[in-house]
Write a protein that holds these residues in place. Structure first.
Motif, short mmCIF file in Angstrom:
data_model
loop_
_atom_site.label_atom_id
_atom_site.label_comp_id
_atom_site.label_asym_id
_atom_site.label_seq_id
_atom_site.Cartn_x
_atom_site.Cartn_y
_atom_site.Cartn_z
N THR A 41 0.81 -1.22 0.00
CA THR A 41 0.00 0.00 0.00
C THR A 41 0.84 1.27 0.00
OG1 THR A 41 -0.12 -0.08 2.40
CG2 THR A 41 -1.93 -1.11 1.17
N ALA A 42 2.17 1.13 0.08
CA ALA A 42 3.05 2.31 0.11
C ALA A 42 2.96 3.06 -1.21
CB ALA A 42 4.49 1.89 0.36
N GLN A 43 2.83 4.36 -1.13
CA GLN A 43 2.75 5.19 -2.32
C GLN A 43 4.15 5.64 -2.71
OE1 GLN A 43 0.07 5.56 -4.01
NE2 GLN A 43 0.62 7.10 -5.47
N VAL A 44 4.73 4.97 -3.67
CA VAL A 44 6.03 5.38 -4.19
C VAL A 44 5.80 5.96 -5.57
CG1 VAL A 44 7.67 4.00 -2.88
CG2 VAL A 44 6.38 2.93 -4.68
N ALA A 45 6.69 5.80 -6.46
CA ALA A 45 6.48 6.26 -7.84
C ALA A 45 5.42 5.38 -8.50
CB ALA A 45 7.79 6.16 -8.60
N LYS A 46 4.85 5.88 -9.55
CA LYS A 46 3.86 5.08 -10.28
C LYS A 46 4.58 3.90 -10.90
CE LYS A 46 1.14 9.09 -11.35
NZ LYS A 46 -0.17 9.12 -10.96
N ARG A 47 4.17 2.70 -10.51
CA ARG A 47 4.80 1.48 -10.98
C ARG A 47 3.83 0.70 -11.85
NH1 ARG A 47 8.99 -1.03 -7.62
NH2 ARG A 47 8.15 -2.92 -8.50
N LEU A 48 4.34 0.12 -12.91
CA LEU A 48 3.56 -0.81 -13.70
C LEU A 48 3.64 -2.17 -13.03
CD1 LEU A 48 4.71 0.25 -17.27
CD2 LEU A 48 2.63 0.92 -16.08
N VAL A 49 2.61 -2.97 -13.15
CA VAL A 49 2.58 -4.28 -12.51
C VAL A 49 2.33 -5.37 -13.55
CG1 VAL A 49 1.83 -3.43 -10.25
CG2 VAL A 49 0.13 -4.05 -11.94
N TRP A 50 2.79 -6.58 -13.23
CA TRP A 50 2.59 -7.74 -14.08
C TRP A 50 1.42 -8.56 -13.59
CZ3 TRP A 50 5.10 -8.45 -18.54
CH2 TRP A 50 6.31 -7.78 -18.74
N GLY A 51 0.70 -9.16 -14.50
CA GLY A 51 -0.40 -10.04 -14.16
C GLY A 51 -0.57 -11.11 -15.23
N GLU A 52 -1.33 -12.15 -14.91
CA GLU A 52 -1.57 -13.25 -15.85
C GLU A 52 -2.96 -13.11 -16.45
OE1 GLU A 52 -2.18 -18.06 -15.93
OE2 GLU A 52 -1.37 -17.12 -14.14
N ALA A 53 -3.06 -13.19 -17.77
CA ALA A 53 -4.35 -13.11 -18.46
C ALA A 53 -5.13 -14.39 -18.21
CB ALA A 53 -4.14 -12.89 -19.95
N ARG A 54 -6.30 -14.26 -17.61
CA ARG A 54 -7.16 -15.41 -17.32
C ARG A 54 -8.29 -15.56 -18.33
NH1 ARG A 54 -6.74 -17.15 -11.88
NH2 ARG A 54 -4.52 -17.12 -11.45
#
Length: 97
Positions: free
Chosen positions: A28-41
C-alpha cells in the motif's frame, strides 16, 4: 469476456517487497507510479495480441477490480496493456498495440 477486455490475475509477489537494504515496503506504500505484471485469465473476442496464460504489464490506475469465484481479478482494455510476455511470441523488439 466481451470485446477488447482482458481479465487479469495479479501476481502474488507484487504485494509487499523488500528494498536492497532489507527494508520492508508494504504493497500500500505510495512510491512512484509502478507498472505491474499479471496473468491473463480470459480475453474478449476482439483482443488480438493477448492470449489466455500470457503475462501482461499494465498500470494499476487503468484497472477495474472484480471478484470471480472468490478470487480478486482485474478487467482492463487491450489498449491499456503496455507489454506482453509469452513463450509463443517470436524474438522481436516488442509488440505495438
Amino acid at each position: 469476456m466481451l470485446h477488447d477486455r482482458i481479465l487479469v490475475a495479479l501476481r502474488k509477489e507484487d504485494g509487499d517487497r523488500r528494498s536492497s537494504g532489507g527494508i520492508l515496503i508494504p504493497a500500500t506504500a505510495q512510491v512512484a507510479k509502478r507498472l505491474v505484471w499479471g496473468e491473463a485469465r480470459g480475453v474478449g473476442a476482439s483482443v488480438r495480441q493477448v492470449k489466455v496464460g500470457d503475462t501482461v504489464l499494465f498500470s494499476p490506475e487503468d484497472q477495474h477490480e472484480v471478484e470471480v469465484h472468490g478470487e480478486d481479478l482485474i478487467i482492463l482494455r487491450e489498449r491499456d496493456v503496455h507489454a506482453v510476455a509469452a513463450e509463443r511470441i517470436e524474438e522481436s523488439t516488442g509488440l505495438y498495440l
